[in-house]
Design a protein around this motif. Sequence first.
Motif, PDB file in Angstrom:
ATOM      1  N   TRP A 167     -18.804  28.983  -0.769  1.00  0.00           N
ATOM      2  CA  TRP A 167     -18.762  28.975   0.555  1.00  0.00           C
ATOM      3  C   TRP A 167     -18.552  30.468   1.119  1.00  0.00           C
ATOM      4  N   VAL A 168     -18.018  31.521  -0.004  1.00  0.00           N
ATOM      5  CA  VAL A 168     -18.294  32.484   0.590  1.00  0.00           C
ATOM      6  C   VAL A 168     -19.223  33.084   0.029  1.00  0.00           C
ATOM      7  N   ILE A 169     -20.490  32.532  -0.710  1.00  0.00           N
ATOM      8  CA  ILE A 169     -21.820  33.082  -0.451  1.00  0.00           C
ATOM      9  C   ILE A 169     -22.407  33.028   0.620  1.00  0.00           C
ATOM     10  N   PHE A 170     -22.191  31.304   0.973  1.00  0.00           N
ATOM     11  CA  PHE A 170     -22.605  31.434   2.590  1.00  0.00           C
ATOM     12  C   PHE A 170     -22.725  31.533   3.239  1.00  0.00           C
ATOM     13  N   MET A 171     -21.786  32.346   3.790  1.00  0.00           N
ATOM     14  CA  MET A 171     -21.032  33.307   4.608  1.00  0.00           C
ATOM     15  C   MET A 171     -21.369  33.887   4.622  1.00  0.00           C
ATOM     16  N   THR A 172     -22.267  34.940   3.922  1.00  0.00           N
ATOM     17  CA  THR A 172     -22.666  36.195   4.027  1.00  0.00           C
ATOM     18  C   THR A 172     -24.040  35.930   4.642  1.00  0.00           C
ATOM     19  N   LEU A 173     -24.683  34.598   4.839  1.00  0.00           N
ATOM     20  CA  LEU A 173     -25.703  34.559   6.154  1.00  0.00           C
ATOM     21  C   LEU A 173     -25.587  35.212   7.425  1.00  0.00           C
TER      22      LEU A 173
END
Length: 282
Positions: free
Chosen positions: A116-122
């Motif tokens: 989710w940390v990776i996904f939030m970089t969107l």
Amino acid sequence: MIENRPIFTAVTHIVLILGALMVAFPIWLAFVASTYPAEDLVSGVLPLWPGDRFLENYSSALTGGVEAAGSPPVLLMMVNSLVMAFAIALGKIAISIISAFAIVYFSFPFRTTAFWVIFMTLMLPVEVRILPTYEVVAQLGMLDSYAGLSVPLIASATATFLFRQFFLTIPDEMLEAARIDGAGPLRFFWDILLPLSRTNIAALFVILFIFGWNQYLWPLLVTTDESYYTIVMGIQRMVAVPDSEPLWHLIMATAILAMIPPVFVVVAMQRLFVKGLVETEK
């Protein structure tokens, strides 16, 4: 049973043909403008058929550049854009598929949190973090280099999410069968996951290649050397020339040449992409 309706079929084809003509007509006008001398385009009246300056205009754009706009030869800019687009596309796919593989098939603390940390970089595209990214690139000495053009744009949360969702659809029995056969994680990844992911990779490559090819803001910031200009930057510099009229015949020739690599990639990858959509057996 699908009922055959000739009238409906004819109307559908007419609408599709009209839509295709509407899309192709501006491209045709750009091609026509690229085959005439500059003085014939100043009047604002553009013919509908090509002229006799095709070879002269295109050879001038490819090898000569536009000195008034400070633009290098188009061939050099196309090479720079190709290097940047391939590096971005291949780098995004490589990093994303490896990170998705680790998130799905390995157990480690805070695995879901990491995803989710990776996904939030969107929510933090390059335009939002452009100043700190530029500072890091400058401190690493990557200005005016292919690494500076491509490395900051390689990470992709979207591709990671798509690969993760695809890996979750693969049955657990396949992983268990690979373990019984003595395959380790790398062998399972290389021999099973990569072949199954070829259609996803092809679709993402098309999207990411065009994304890298069309980049303008980031190359504008990190390049001051003309030898690293990209094709999109070159077109903009040709249009925004100071103290003189734009050379529209060379601008149109450059625009037509700039469309060739993305079109080639789409056509080359289309069969594999469509095959993945209609194929029922994996």
